[in-house]
Design a protein around this motif. Sequence first.
Motif, mmCIF file in Angstrom:
data_model
loop_
_atom_site.group_PDB
_atom_site.id
_atom_site.type_symbol
_atom_site.label_atom_id
_atom_site.label_comp_id
_atom_site.label_asym_id
_atom_site.label_seq_id
_atom_site.Cartn_x
_atom_site.Cartn_y
_atom_site.Cartn_z
ATOM 1 N N ASN A 1 -10.234 -6.906 -4.338
ATOM 2 C CA ASN A 1 -8.973 -7.638 -4.091
ATOM 3 C C ASN A 1 -9.791 -9.145 -3.255
ATOM 4 O O ASN A 1 -9.518 -9.608 -2.879
ATOM 5 N N THR A 2 -11.397 -9.101 -3.148
ATOM 6 C CA THR A 2 -11.587 -10.090 -2.463
ATOM 7 C C THR A 2 -11.883 -11.088 -3.800
ATOM 8 O O THR A 2 -12.253 -11.757 -3.716
ATOM 9 N N LEU B 1 -6.155 -13.295 0.859
ATOM 10 C CA LEU B 1 -5.738 -11.940 1.374
ATOM 11 C C LEU B 1 -5.176 -11.286 2.006
ATOM 12 O O LEU B 1 -5.382 -10.593 3.019
ATOM 13 N N PHE B 2 -3.656 -12.367 2.427
ATOM 14 C CA PHE B 2 -2.731 -11.579 3.320
ATOM 15 C C PHE B 2 -2.033 -10.621 2.862
ATOM 16 O O PHE B 2 -2.022 -10.643 1.447
ATOM 17 N N ASP B 3 -1.648 -9.826 4.113
ATOM 18 C CA ASP B 3 -0.884 -8.490 3.438
ATOM 19 C C ASP B 3 -0.235 -8.790 2.330
ATOM 20 O O ASP B 3 -0.318 -7.887 1.104
ATOM 21 N N PRO B 4 0.929 -9.796 1.996
ATOM 22 C CA PRO B 4 1.598 -9.632 0.415
ATOM 23 C C PRO B 4 0.747 -9.586 -0.257
ATOM 24 O O PRO B 4 1.595 -9.548 -0.960
ATOM 25 N N ASN B 5 -0.032 -10.734 0.041
ATOM 26 C CA ASN B 5 -0.743 -10.219 -2.290
ATOM 27 C C ASN B 5 -1.306 -9.018 -1.751
ATOM 28 O O ASN B 5 -1.831 -8.550 -2.984
ATOM 29 N N LEU B 6 -2.206 -8.210 -0.659
ATOM 30 C CA LEU B 6 -3.156 -7.101 -1.082
ATOM 31 C C LEU B 6 -1.428 -5.952 -1.564
ATOM 32 O O LEU B 6 -2.118 -5.804 -2.410
ATOM 33 N N LEU B 7 -0.708 -6.005 -1.465
ATOM 34 C CA LEU B 7 0.311 -5.686 -1.548
ATOM 35 C C LEU B 7 1.241 -5.186 -2.875
ATOM 36 O O LEU B 7 1.370 -4.684 -3.311
ATOM 37 N N ASN C 1 -1.389 -7.031 -5.281
ATOM 38 C CA ASN C 1 -1.975 -7.295 -6.153
ATOM 39 C C ASN C 1 -2.095 -5.459 -6.378
ATOM 40 O O ASN C 1 -1.919 -4.519 -7.532
ATOM 41 N N ILE C 2 -2.051 -4.721 -5.386
ATOM 42 C CA ILE C 2 -2.516 -2.752 -5.278
ATOM 43 C C ILE C 2 -0.585 -2.408 -6.444
ATOM 44 O O ILE C 2 -0.849 -1.644 -7.341
ATOM 45 N N SER C 3 0.637 -3.224 -6.008
ATOM 46 C CA SER C 3 1.171 -2.643 -6.636
ATOM 47 C C SER C 3 1.363 -2.667 -8.493
ATOM 48 O O SER C 3 2.136 -2.334 -9.219
ATOM 49 N N VAL C 4 1.356 -4.361 -8.648
ATOM 50 C CA VAL C 4 0.830 -4.391 -9.684
ATOM 51 C C VAL C 4 -0.037 -3.242 -11.322
ATOM 52 O O VAL C 4 -0.497 -3.415 -11.771
ATOM 53 N N ARG C 5 -1.345 -3.400 -9.998
ATOM 54 C CA ARG C 5 -2.774 -2.261 -10.600
ATOM 55 C C ARG C 5 -2.028 -1.070 -10.728
ATOM 56 O O ARG C 5 -2.754 -0.114 -11.612
ATOM 57 N N TYR C 6 -1.252 -0.003 -9.534
ATOM 58 C CA TYR C 6 -0.764 1.138 -10.065
ATOM 59 C C TYR C 6 0.505 1.478 -10.375
ATOM 60 O O TYR C 6 1.393 1.287 -10.039
#
Length: 106
Positions: free
Chosen positions: A87-88, A93-99, A101-106
């Motif tokens: 993620n870095t 690194l705002f919440d919507p981007n983190l969420l 990225n996680i949804s795309v990865r998993y």
Amino acid sequence: RELSLVEFEGCGMAEEDGEIVLEEEKKDKAWSPSREEHVWITDEAESFVRTIVNQVEGDDVMTRDGVRKLHEVFPMNPEKQDGVPDNTMMDYLFDPNLLHNISVRY
């Protein structure tokens, strides 16, 4: 005696272009949306949704999905950063981007 930048950390001040500025002043120069930019906005049902900015007037951001206040609008990372393993590596690194990225990865 000159103070180093390290001595300013955590005290609400920062060095910018050789001058010391208050963090509050620096916030005013932070990201702000522009017309036709892809952004995330807050959403009651889904937390955050993608949309496009139509117009910005002061603190009001008009999008294809309605009007939001500036604090409810977040920059979207470029598509090439979707699914990055760390993620870095993302620009924002705002919440919507983190969420997202996680949804795309998993």
